[in-house]
Motif scaffolding. Structure first.
Motif, PDB file in Angstrom:
ATOM      1  N   GLU A  21       0.846  -1.186   0.000  1.00 39.50           N
ATOM      2  CA  GLU A  21       0.000   0.000   0.000  1.00 39.50           C
ATOM      3  C   GLU A  21       0.884   1.239   0.000  1.00 39.50           C
ATOM      4  O   GLU A  21       1.972   1.245   0.562  1.00 39.50           O
ATOM      5  CB  GLU A  21      -0.915   0.009   1.231  1.00 39.50           C
ATOM      6  CG  GLU A  21      -1.936  -1.109   1.250  1.00 39.50           C
ATOM      7  CD  GLU A  21      -2.903  -1.027   0.081  1.00 39.50           C
ATOM      8  OE1 GLU A  21      -3.265   0.105  -0.324  1.00 39.50           O
ATOM      9  OE2 GLU A  21      -3.305  -2.088  -0.431  1.00 39.50           O
ATOM     10  N   PHE A  22       0.415   2.314  -0.628  1.00 41.11           N
ATOM     11  CA  PHE A  22       1.223   3.527  -0.710  1.00 41.11           C
ATOM     12  C   PHE A  22       1.325   4.247   0.629  1.00 41.11           C
ATOM     13  O   PHE A  22       2.153   5.144   0.789  1.00 41.11           O
ATOM     14  CB  PHE A  22       0.662   4.467  -1.777  1.00 41.11           C
ATOM     15  CG  PHE A  22       0.762   3.900  -3.163  1.00 41.11           C
ATOM     16  CD1 PHE A  22       1.887   3.197  -3.555  1.00 41.11           C
ATOM     17  CD2 PHE A  22      -0.268   4.049  -4.073  1.00 41.11           C
ATOM     18  CE1 PHE A  22       1.996   2.668  -4.828  1.00 41.11           C
ATOM     19  CE2 PHE A  22      -0.174   3.519  -5.348  1.00 41.11           C
ATOM     20  CZ  PHE A  22       0.965   2.825  -5.725  1.00 41.11           C
ATOM     21  N   THR A  23       0.494   3.888   1.580  1.00 41.27           N
ATOM     22  CA  THR A  23       0.574   4.466   2.910  1.00 41.27           C
ATOM     23  C   THR A  23       1.584   3.737   3.798  1.00 41.27           C
ATOM     24  O   THR A  23       1.854   4.176   4.914  1.00 41.27           O
ATOM     25  CB  THR A  23      -0.801   4.434   3.598  1.00 41.27           C
ATOM     26  OG1 THR A  23      -1.293   3.080   3.586  1.00 41.27           O
ATOM     27  CG2 THR A  23      -1.788   5.332   2.862  1.00 41.27           C
ATOM     28  N   GLY A  62       6.909   9.905  -7.130  1.00 36.43           N
ATOM     29  CA  GLY A  62       7.449   8.579  -6.884  1.00 36.43           C
ATOM     30  C   GLY A  62       8.930   8.554  -6.597  1.00 36.43           C
ATOM     31  O   GLY A  62       9.611   7.574  -6.921  1.00 36.43           O
ATOM     32  N   THR A  67       7.280   9.352   1.593  1.00 37.64           N
ATOM     33  CA  THR A  67       7.767   8.268   2.451  1.00 37.64           C
ATOM     34  C   THR A  67       8.812   8.786   3.430  1.00 37.64           C
ATOM     35  O   THR A  67       8.813   8.407   4.614  1.00 37.64           O
ATOM     36  CB  THR A  67       8.369   7.139   1.594  1.00 37.64           C
ATOM     37  OG1 THR A  67       7.344   6.614   0.746  1.00 37.64           O
ATOM     38  CG2 THR A  67       8.919   6.016   2.466  1.00 37.64           C
ATOM     39  N   ARG A 217      10.553  -4.811  -0.507  1.00 37.25           N
ATOM     40  CA  ARG A 217       9.100  -4.964  -0.331  1.00 37.25           C
ATOM     41  C   ARG A 217       8.679  -6.418  -0.552  1.00 37.25           C
ATOM     42  O   ARG A 217       7.834  -6.945   0.188  1.00 37.25           O
ATOM     43  CB  ARG A 217       8.353  -4.056  -1.310  1.00 37.25           C
ATOM     44  CG  ARG A 217       8.569  -2.568  -1.093  1.00 37.25           C
ATOM     45  CD  ARG A 217       7.832  -2.048   0.126  1.00 37.25           C
ATOM     46  NE  ARG A 217       8.062  -0.629   0.318  1.00 37.25           N
ATOM     47  CZ  ARG A 217       7.152   0.324   0.128  1.00 37.25           C
ATOM     48  NH1 ARG A 217       5.930   0.006  -0.264  1.00 37.25           N
ATOM     49  NH2 ARG A 217       7.442   1.594   0.347  1.00 37.25           N
ATOM     50  N   ASP A 244       9.152   6.276 -11.468  1.00 38.69           N
ATOM     51  CA  ASP A 244       8.193   6.284 -10.359  1.00 38.69           C
ATOM     52  C   ASP A 244       8.221   4.914  -9.697  1.00 38.69           C
ATOM     53  O   ASP A 244       7.707   3.933 -10.246  1.00 38.69           O
ATOM     54  CB  ASP A 244       6.794   6.600 -10.879  1.00 38.69           C
ATOM     55  CG  ASP A 244       5.800   6.912  -9.768  1.00 38.69           C
ATOM     56  OD1 ASP A 244       6.000   6.396  -8.649  1.00 38.69           O
ATOM     57  OD2 ASP A 244       4.843   7.657 -10.011  1.00 38.69           O
ATOM     58  N   ARG A 246       6.575   3.811  -7.338  1.00 40.20           N
ATOM     59  CA  ARG A 246       5.249   3.306  -6.968  1.00 40.20           C
ATOM     60  C   ARG A 246       4.626   2.484  -8.081  1.00 40.20           C
ATOM     61  O   ARG A 246       3.792   1.615  -7.828  1.00 40.20           O
ATOM     62  CB  ARG A 246       4.336   4.475  -6.585  1.00 40.20           C
ATOM     63  CG  ARG A 246       4.783   5.201  -5.325  1.00 40.20           C
ATOM     64  CD  ARG A 246       4.109   6.529  -5.186  1.00 40.20           C
ATOM     65  NE  ARG A 246       4.318   7.330  -6.378  1.00 40.20           N
ATOM     66  CZ  ARG A 246       3.788   8.549  -6.529  1.00 40.20           C
ATOM     67  NH1 ARG A 246       3.031   9.072  -5.600  1.00 40.20           N
ATOM     68  NH2 ARG A 246       4.023   9.237  -7.637  1.00 40.20           N
ATOM     69  N   ILE A 249       5.872  -0.941  -7.315  1.00 42.37           N
ATOM     70  CA  ILE A 249       5.193  -1.526  -6.163  1.00 42.37           C
ATOM     71  C   ILE A 249       3.813  -2.033  -6.567  1.00 42.37           C
ATOM     72  O   ILE A 249       3.399  -3.136  -6.204  1.00 42.37           O
ATOM     73  CB  ILE A 249       5.095  -0.490  -5.019  1.00 42.37           C
ATOM     74  CG1 ILE A 249       6.492  -0.179  -4.464  1.00 42.37           C
ATOM     75  CG2 ILE A 249       4.178  -0.997  -3.901  1.00 42.37           C
ATOM     76  CD1 ILE A 249       6.521   1.004  -3.520  1.00 42.37           C
ATOM     77  N   ASP A 250       3.103  -1.228  -7.358  1.00 42.79           N
ATOM     78  CA  ASP A 250       1.763  -1.642  -7.771  1.00 42.79           C
ATOM     79  C   ASP A 250       1.816  -2.769  -8.802  1.00 42.79           C
ATOM     80  O   ASP A 250       0.928  -3.629  -8.829  1.00 42.79           O
ATOM     81  CB  ASP A 250       0.985  -0.454  -8.331  1.00 42.79           C
ATOM     82  CG  ASP A 250      -0.474  -0.474  -7.900  1.00 42.79           C
ATOM     83  OD1 ASP A 250      -0.731  -0.870  -6.750  1.00 42.79           O
ATOM     84  OD2 ASP A 250      -1.348  -0.118  -8.701  1.00 42.79           O
ATOM     85  N   ARG A 385      -4.712   4.955  -8.131  1.00 39.24           N
ATOM     86  CA  ARG A 385      -3.893   4.619  -6.961  1.00 39.24           C
ATOM     87  C   ARG A 385      -2.952   5.760  -6.626  1.00 39.24           C
ATOM     88  O   ARG A 385      -1.826   5.579  -6.206  1.00 39.24           O
ATOM     89  CB  ARG A 385      -3.146   3.315  -7.171  1.00 39.24           C
ATOM     90  CG  ARG A 385      -4.116   2.191  -7.404  1.00 39.24           C
ATOM     91  CD  ARG A 385      -3.822   0.871  -6.819  1.00 39.24           C
ATOM     92  NE  ARG A 385      -2.762   0.735  -5.885  1.00 39.24           N
ATOM     93  CZ  ARG A 385      -2.940   0.446  -4.616  1.00 39.24           C
ATOM     94  NH1 ARG A 385      -4.137   0.333  -4.123  1.00 39.24           N
ATOM     95  NH2 ARG A 385      -1.917   0.264  -3.820  1.00 39.24           N
ATOM     96  N   PHE A 387      -1.247   7.992  -8.332  1.00 38.95           N
ATOM     97  CA  PHE A 387       0.067   8.049  -8.972  1.00 38.95           C
ATOM     98  C   PHE A 387       0.572   9.470  -9.139  1.00 38.95           C
ATOM     99  O   PHE A 387       1.744   9.659  -9.396  1.00 38.95           O
ATOM    100  CB  PHE A 387       0.020   7.373 -10.336  1.00 38.95           C
ATOM    101  CG  PHE A 387       0.203   5.896 -10.242  1.00 38.95           C
ATOM    102  CD1 PHE A 387       1.273   5.376  -9.541  1.00 38.95           C
ATOM    103  CD2 PHE A 387      -0.685   5.032 -10.836  1.00 38.95           C
ATOM    104  CE1 PHE A 387       1.440   4.008  -9.449  1.00 38.95           C
ATOM    105  CE2 PHE A 387      -0.519   3.670 -10.740  1.00 38.95           C
ATOM    106  CZ  PHE A 387       0.545   3.156 -10.046  1.00 38.95           C
TER     107      PHE A 387
END
Length: 389
Positions: A21-23, A62, A67, A217, A244, A246, A249-250, A385, A387
């Protein structure tokens, strides 16, 4: 004990799905040691009883800005109650009332009973005085406050909170992903008298850095063997191309969900391909949506030229588009620069004598053309999500 090649209905490939999750806030922020040290040094005076220094965090989407803030703010909250670090998502909260309600809720743990701005400020100030605490506010995606017309108002009200409410001088960390913006220059004269930020830049991650982040991750969030190393390399390459992390990650998350949905224990190349289609297209649409109409018109023409196999040097493209677009050569080059900053094209120096830069699309030209043509219908999109953060 050997495992079946297929998952049972009650099995999962995720050791910890929250990792994707991006959080999620990792225990260690990789490849951002210099930025972490710089931001920590700006907060250090507040830990010693003084006031935090102001900062502007700039870098493409990203690149670890949010973070880094989350990690440092979490550490500050763990070690002291004398500094109150608050992060506000300015994509969602753009008015003075919304921002101060967000600050109140994070301090008290519940929404403010009053809807009056002064009443909310008074309650925040009373808590800060009672605990002799220093407020530090991160305005994440502060660039969204500028078109909303609240950027200067909010900076002024936060930074000068001490004048009316007798609290310690607050600090502000403003975060922006739009490299064309200078947040200090956007401040008006009354704000600049109290807002003297140190700029901390976050460059794009290289492919090796993206792979390192994704490998960490995968180690934390998945069971062993779910994502083969070769496919992790491929995902890292896609994410690095997008500049990016993220995206990567996605991509991992969606590819694993696809494998899990089919009852398989390992991600395949087909899973990655399907995930890439689902992830990259919304990113392209979001980036195209952030362009001006004239920039998008030029991008559409560039896509058409690329599909036609035409000469893609900057001068040749200008000669092809000048009859269709009402822009001169200077505006044309400014538009090209903006397309490069948006991560849609690369401007590559030519190899032959006298050859200018070559324009290379970073996406399939047909997809670029479709993204440009469909923007009127795509302006109100799900956040893809988030981005654009």
């Amino acid at each position: 004990m050997t495992h079946s090649a297929l998952l049972r209905h009650d099995e999962t490939l995720f050791r910890d799905p929250e990792v994707f999750e991006f959080t999620f806030v990792p225990e260690q922020v990789h490849y951002r040691d210099a930025q972490v040290r710089e931001l920590a040094s700006l907060l250090r005076p507040a830990l010693r009883g003084g006031s935090a220094e102001n900062a502007v965090l700039r870098g493409p989407p990203g690149t670890g800005k949010t973070t880094t803030v989350r990690r440092i703010f979490a550490e500050v909250a763990e070690v002291t109650h004398r500094v109150v670090p608050i992060r506000v998502n300015c994509q969602h909260d753009r008015t003075a009332l919304a921002v101060f309600r967000c600050i109140f809720e994070q301090i008290f743990g519940y929404a403010p009973p009053s809807r009056h701005l002064d009443g909310i400020k008074q309650a925040i100030a009373a808590r800060l005085r009672d605990e002799d605490a220093r407020l530090v506010v991160c305005l994440d995606d502060a660039n969204y406050l500028i078109p909303a017309g609240t950027y200067n108002t909010l900076l002024y009200q936060i930074l000068r909170l001490y004048e009316k409410w007798d609290v310690r001088k607050p600090g502000v960390v403003a975060v922006a992903s739009d490299l064309s913006l200078n947040l200090y220059a956007e401040a008006d004269e009354r704000v600049r008298s109290v807002f003297h930020p140190t700029e901390v830049f976050f460059p794009p991650y290289g492919k090796a850095e993206v792979r390192g982040i994704l490998a960490d991750r995968v180690r934390q969030g998945l069971y062993p063997g779910v994502v083969p190393k070769s496919l992790l390399d491929r995902i890292a390459g896609i994410a690095a191309g997008e500049q990016d992390v993220r995206v990567g990650i996605d991509l991992v998350r969606l590819a694993v969900l696809r494998a899990e949905g089919d009852g398989r224990r390992q991600v395949t190349a087909a899973d990655v391909t399907a995930a890439a289609r689902a992830v990259v297209a919304p990113v392209l649409r979001a980036r195209a949506a952030g362009l001006s109409e004239s920039e998008r018109a030029l991008l559409s023409r560039i896509a058409e030229q690329s599909l036609a196999g035409s000469d893609m040097t900057g001068g040749a493209v200008f000669e092809e588009v000048k009859d269709y677009l009402p822009v001169g050569r200077t505006a044309y080059h400014e538009h090209l620069k903006r397309l490069a900053e948006a991560g849609i094209v690369d401007l590559v120096p030519g190899t032959g004598r006298g050859r200018g830069r070559e324009i290379r699309l970073r996406y399939d030209p047909a997809e670029v053309a479709a993204a440009c043509a469909g923007q009127e219908d795509l302006r109100i999109l799900p956040a893809a999500r988030n981005f654009d953060r």
